[in-house]
Design a protein around this motif. Structure first.
Motif, PDB file in Angstrom:
ATOM      1  N   LYS B  42       0.823  -1.217   0.000  1.00 42.08           N
ATOM      2  CA  LYS B  42       0.000   0.000   0.000  1.00 42.08           C
ATOM      3  C   LYS B  42       0.854   1.262   0.000  1.00 42.08           C
ATOM      4  O   LYS B  42       0.661   2.166  -0.812  1.00 42.08           O
ATOM      5  CB  LYS B  42      -0.926  -0.001   1.235  1.00 42.08           C
ATOM      6  N   SER B  43       1.809   1.302   0.936  1.00 39.45           N
ATOM      7  CA  SER B  43       2.657   2.497   1.005  1.00 39.45           C
ATOM      8  C   SER B  43       3.474   2.661  -0.266  1.00 39.45           C
ATOM      9  O   SER B  43       3.735   3.784  -0.715  1.00 39.45           O
ATOM     10  CB  SER B  43       3.614   2.398   2.191  1.00 39.45           C
ATOM     11  N   LEU B  46       1.615   4.626  -2.833  1.00 38.98           N
ATOM     12  CA  LEU B  46       1.610   6.068  -2.577  1.00 38.98           C
ATOM     13  C   LEU B  46       2.966   6.690  -2.908  1.00 38.98           C
ATOM     14  O   LEU B  46       3.033   7.775  -3.484  1.00 38.98           O
ATOM     15  CB  LEU B  46       1.250   6.350  -1.115  1.00 38.98           C
ATOM     16  N   ARG B  47       4.041   5.991  -2.534  1.00 36.08           N
ATOM     17  CA  ARG B  47       5.371   6.535  -2.823  1.00 36.08           C
ATOM     18  C   ARG B  47       5.621   6.649  -4.313  1.00 36.08           C
ATOM     19  O   ARG B  47       6.290   7.566  -4.776  1.00 36.08           O
ATOM     20  CB  ARG B  47       6.458   5.643  -2.196  1.00 36.08           C
ATOM     21  N   HIS B  82       1.409  14.289  -0.191  1.00 29.20           N
ATOM     22  CA  HIS B  82       1.569  12.979   0.416  1.00 29.20           C
ATOM     23  C   HIS B  82       1.811  13.137   1.921  1.00 29.20           C
ATOM     24  O   HIS B  82       2.776  13.768   2.314  1.00 29.20           O
ATOM     25  CB  HIS B  82       2.774  12.297  -0.262  1.00 29.20           C
ATOM     26  N   PRO B  84       3.016  10.983   4.584  1.00 26.73           N
ATOM     27  CA  PRO B  84       3.596   9.644   4.558  1.00 26.73           C
ATOM     28  C   PRO B  84       3.309   8.830   5.822  1.00 26.73           C
ATOM     29  O   PRO B  84       2.882   9.362   6.847  1.00 26.73           O
ATOM     30  CB  PRO B  84       5.098   9.899   4.413  1.00 26.73           C
ATOM     31  N   GLU B  85       3.564   7.538   5.700  1.00 33.14           N
ATOM     32  CA  GLU B  85       3.392   6.617   6.816  1.00 33.14           C
ATOM     33  C   GLU B  85       4.338   7.004   7.953  1.00 33.14           C
ATOM     34  O   GLU B  85       5.457   7.419   7.733  1.00 33.14           O
ATOM     35  CB  GLU B  85       3.729   5.205   6.329  1.00 33.14           C
ATOM     36  N   ASP B 162      -1.416   7.999   4.273  1.00 32.55           N
ATOM     37  CA  ASP B 162      -0.921   6.652   4.564  1.00 32.55           C
ATOM     38  C   ASP B 162      -1.169   6.291   6.030  1.00 32.55           C
ATOM     39  O   ASP B 162      -0.470   6.767   6.915  1.00 32.55           O
ATOM     40  CB  ASP B 162       0.574   6.554   4.232  1.00 32.55           C
ATOM     41  N   GLU B 163      -2.156   5.473   6.259  1.00 32.94           N
ATOM     42  CA  GLU B 163      -2.504   4.956   7.590  1.00 32.94           C
ATOM     43  C   GLU B 163      -2.601   6.043   8.653  1.00 32.94           C
ATOM     44  O   GLU B 163      -1.876   6.009   9.645  1.00 32.94           O
ATOM     45  CB  GLU B 163      -1.498   3.881   8.025  1.00 32.94           C
ATOM     46  N   VAL B 193      -4.926   5.100   2.395  1.00 32.28           N
ATOM     47  CA  VAL B 193      -4.390   3.764   2.675  1.00 32.28           C
ATOM     48  C   VAL B 193      -4.703   3.437   4.130  1.00 32.28           C
ATOM     49  O   VAL B 193      -4.460   4.256   5.010  1.00 32.28           O
ATOM     50  CB  VAL B 193      -2.867   3.740   2.438  1.00 32.28           C
ATOM     51  N   GLU B 194      -5.284   2.275   4.362  1.00 28.46           N
ATOM     52  CA  GLU B 194      -5.669   1.933   5.738  1.00 28.46           C
ATOM     53  C   GLU B 194      -5.571   0.438   6.016  1.00 28.46           C
ATOM     54  O   GLU B 194      -5.745  -0.382   5.126  1.00 28.46           O
ATOM     55  CB  GLU B 194      -7.110   2.384   6.010  1.00 28.46           C
TER      56      GLU B 194
END
Ligand SMILES: Nc1ncnc2c1ncn2[C@@H]1O[C@H](COP(=O)(O)OP(=O)(O)O)[C@@H](O)[C@H]1O
Ligand SMILES: [Mg+2]
Lengths: 330, 238
Positions: B42-43, B46-47, B82, B84-85, B162-163, B193-194
């Motif tokens: 998932k991450s 996004l990246r 973004h 980020p996580e 991201d989460e 993203v989850e």
């Protein structure tokens, strides 16, 4: 100790430092004026390397190479075409910057320790090239002789006292310039990159370009220091641009406080003036440096006069003060 | 109209084949959620979209423009932001300085940035109270609010989250998700993203389920909530 230092308003510091700077040469002899002159040249080198190491967080252990490029540019052009020294200041800055651009572009993506090794290698390559006397330009191991003196408004700068004011005028200009830079949008970008390059990129900072810019500006200022050094010495040779010089510059930045302008001046004092005071121990100089560096890393890893950002980070982690109180004092 | 189109995306980390031909799109104004277990990729998606990773193969199109392989800073300027996580805020900078960083590429647009700041402080009043506090001293929930806010400071058309629920207390998660919904309702297209599938599917319009680098299931949020496989694997029902 920090608390007492902070209680003194910054303006008082500036006034005191300015006064000391002006009266100092009239209170001492030529020998000590020359010590101050070399202090000034190393302060310039420290300030220039601080842009690369302190602001952008790029480990560069080959800074002497840019210093050498600046010095040899001035020396060669002055001795062959008799262009006045001070006219060559911008040219020395430009060649050192151009050199940094060519060198840094392909290696900037390297991680900290690898970058460090590559810059060491690069510094040595430059020095060995100078020794090998390419095209008969650099004079080989003997270097370039008979470099001219700077002249300003008809005054030929020759005596230590005259050099003193020239050198410290440059130091002052560089301090003011780097201060502006530090507070600019570019300076802030370097800050973000140093702390977390990936997050900085995600926020829209062109990381590669900003790193390159730090290298180029830092090198340009080292080139300026090279110009002044060449005309001060009148003779330059590869011996003045060894790996040891790069180590001293790097140590100045680390000792004084990464990213902090006052820290660089204090660090220069520590690295350059103190050994001068203890000349008797000169054979143990390396040993003392080594011991001092280790002691620093254990007791004061942020440097003697750290930048504000460092100070905040240290307090944050080690003491964990309530944040509201912290933000008011900073 | 699709604002973001991802086509046959392949990403490698060295020899690790992290994304194995991902295709999906996000419509303008919509919220799409990507679900999946830890390590599903998932991450990584996004990246790739925000330009932090370069695809080996495939195409990423944003607003009709091919952005595949474009550096991150240019993609931000086009309107992709973004968060980020793990938040990735700057702990030694203040809340306000972190927000300024989010607006880094908008330095010519002072009034617009000021407007964004007001908007962010309205969405998260707790950040306004703590604007001079060091970000590292914020609570986990506040740091997440800051990460989202910082992403909003770029005035994105597409927001990548991201989460955002990671490591937060349930009550706080609900509050943050409510705000995410509000942001989306104001017209910011959102890719969420989850791992918290239940909450994410209640919020999003559509969802896709990721397993080891492949999309195995896509559909409207409602249909996924009802889907047998999703209920078993991600909603903890049997
Ligand atoms: N920096 C990295 N280097 C190598 N492998 C990575 C890296 N980041 C992620 N991976 C691998 O890629 C896969 C997908 O990771 P990630 O996208 O972070 O998953 P998720 O966000 O769904 O938990 C995982 O197998 C993970 O181990
Ligand atoms: Mg992840």
């Amino acid at each position: 100790m920090d608390r007492y230092l902070k209680a003194i308003p910054p303006r008082a510091w500036y006034v005191a430092a300015g006064l000391l700077l002006v009266v100092y040469p009239f209170l001492t002899n030529d020998y000590w004026i020359d010590v101050a002159n070399f202090f000034g040249i190393y302060a310039m080198l420290g300030l220039s390397l601080n842009i690369i190491v302190g602001y952008a967080g790029l480990f560069n252990l080959g800074h002497a190479a840019f210093y050498a490029v600046g010095a040899y540019t001035t020396a060669i052009i002055n001795t062959t075409f008799h262009v006045p020294i001070l006219w060559l200041v911008p040219l020395s800055a430009l060649t050192a910057a151009g050199f940094a651009y060519l060198i840094a572009r392909p290696i900037l993506h390297l991680r900290g320790d690898y970058l460090c090794i590559v810059t060491i290698g690069f510094g040595e390559i430059v020095r060995i090239t100078l020794v090998n006397n390419p095209l008969g330009l650099t004079g080989g191991p003997n270097g370039v002789l008979g470099i001219g003196r700077p002249s300003l408004f008809g005054l030929i700068i020759k005596q230590p006292l005259h050099f003193y004011f020239l050198i410290w005028a440059f130091v002052l200009l560089i301090v003011l310039g780097t201060k502006r830079l530090e507070e600019s949008r570019i300076g802030r970008a370097w800050n973000y990159i140093r702390e977390d390059a990936l997050a900085a990129a995600a926020m829209g900072i062109d990381v590669a370009r900003m790193k390159l810019l730090a290298f180029v500006i830092g090198a340009a200022l080292a080139g300026v220091a090279g110009n002044i050094y060449a005309s001060k010495m009148a003779v330059i040779s590869p011996d003045s641009f060894t790996f040891w010089e790069s180590v001293v510059m790097f140590s100045i930045v680390v000792l004084g406080g990464v990213g902090s302008i006052p820290g660089i001046l204090v660090g220069t004092f520590g690295m350059f003036v103190l050994p001068e005071l203890f000349r008797g121990f000169s054979s143990a100089r390396m040993l003392v440096f080594g011991a001092a560096m280790i002691a620093m890393m254990i007791f004061r890893p942020q440097g003697l006069l750290p930048s504000q950002r460092w100070r905040r980070a240290m307090v944050d982690e080690t003491v964990g003060l309530p944040a509201a109180g912290l933000s008011k004092t900073s | 109209m699709a604002l973001l189109e991802v086509e046959n995306l392949h990403i490698f980390y060295g020899h690790v084949h992290a994304l194995k031909g991902i295709t999906f799109h996000v419509n303008e104004g919509e919220m799409l959620t990507l679900l999946g277990a830890n390590g599903a990729g998932k991450s990584t998606i996004l990246r790739a979209v925000s330009g932090l990773l370069r695809p080996r193969q495939g195409r990423i199109v944003f607003d009709g423009k091919d952005i595949t392989g474009l550096p991150a800073h240019q993609i931000v300027r086009l309107g992709v932001s973004h968060a980020p996580e793990g938040r990735k805020i700057f702990p030694t900078l203040t809340v306000e300085e972190n927000l300024n960083l989010g607006a880094y590429s908008r330095w010519r647009d002072r009034t617009g940035v000021e407007e964004s700041r007001r908007l962010v402080f309205r969405l998260f009043p707790r950040l306004a109270e703590r604007r001079h506090q060091l970000a590292g001293t914020l609570s986990g929930g506040e740091q997440q609010m800051l990460a989202i806010s910082r992403a909003l400071m770029a005035r994105p058309r597409l927001l990548l989250l991201d989460e955002p629920s990671l490591g937060l207390a349930p009550l706080l998660v609900r509050a943050i998700f409510k705000t995410i919904k509000e942001i989306n309702a104001q017209g910011v297209t959102t890719l969420l993203v989850e791992q918290n599938a239940r909450l994410a599917l209640k919020l999003a319009h559509r969802g896709s389920v990721l397993e080891t680098g492949n999309i195995v299931l896509s559909g409207t949020a409602r249909s996924l909530l009802a889907d047998e496989r999703v209920r078993k694997a991600y909603l903890g029902e049997r």
